[in-house]
Design a protein around this motif. Structure first.
Motif: not given
Length: 210
Positions: A9, A185, A187-193, A195-196
């Motif tokens: 990602s 994933v 963590s939530g931050m990894e999920l954000v990465v 999706l971004t």
């Protein structure tokens, strides 16, 4: 532990930001560069301590970058001859994706052997930067103190360090009943990465259709 999904990602974000010619083939090449260091997960089965050392060393992108630069300056460039004018550019972006997507995320999560085999030592780079009303600017990224969250932490060597993976649970033979976990994933931050990256890639493909 940073999963290969997250590495790819970040590589896709690098591709979306830097590729001059953006298509599925170039994107796949850059993402493959980002995933490449994780191959030492399998090499570590045969080379004790090899995971996060053999292919996570910064010497890999340094050597590849030098080769790409040297080839791009040649009149009879192999990359241009094989892949056209975009060849050197895609390869250079791939080397950046390998560095920023494949190696550096692991440096902030448990660490990597940055200069292996020239210098056999695992490092973890973590810390914080904030503005305090009483202390001013506070940062711990370059603080090599042995305290939680303190900057660049020096770890062990390939002789005494092993990173758990679903492929290689522990140093030496794995127990027959070992649980094998393959993260997607963590963590939530990894999920954000993730999706971004999906959004950024979709946006670039949409631009190409205009």
């Amino acid at each position: 532990m940073v999963s290969t999904v997250v590495h790819v990602s970040v590589g896709a974000l690098v591709a979306a930001a830097l590729l001059r010619w953006f298509d599925a083939k170039s994107l796949a090449v850059v993402c493959a560069f980002a995933a490449f260091p994780d191959l030492d997960t399998f090499l570590g089965v045969w080379v004790p301590g090899g995971h996060r050392a053999l292919l996570h060393t910064l010497l890999v992108p340094a050597v590849l970058g030098a080769v790409v630069y040297w080839d791009a300056r040649r009149a009879d460039s192999w990359l241009r001859g094989r892949f056209g004018q975009r060849g050197p550019h895609v390869a250079a972006v791939g080397v950046l994706a390998l560095t920023f997507g494949g190696i550096l995320p692991d440096l902030t999560a448990n660490g990597v052997n940055l200069l292996y085999p020239v210098h056999d030592r695992f490092y973890t780079f973590s810390g914080r930067l904030h503005l305090s009303s009483t202390e001013g600017v506070v940062q711990t990224f370059v603080d090599f103190a042995d305290e939680p969250g303190g900057g660049g932490t020096v770890g062990g060597t390939t002789e005494n360090t092993h990173y758990y993976t679903g492929v290689d649970v522990e140093r030496g033979p794995d127990p027959a009943d070992a649980e094998r976990v393959f993260p997607v994933v963590s963590s939530g931050m990894e999920l954000v990465v993730v999706l971004t990256a999906a959004l950024g890639v979709a946006g670039r493909f949409r631009e190409q259709k205009r």
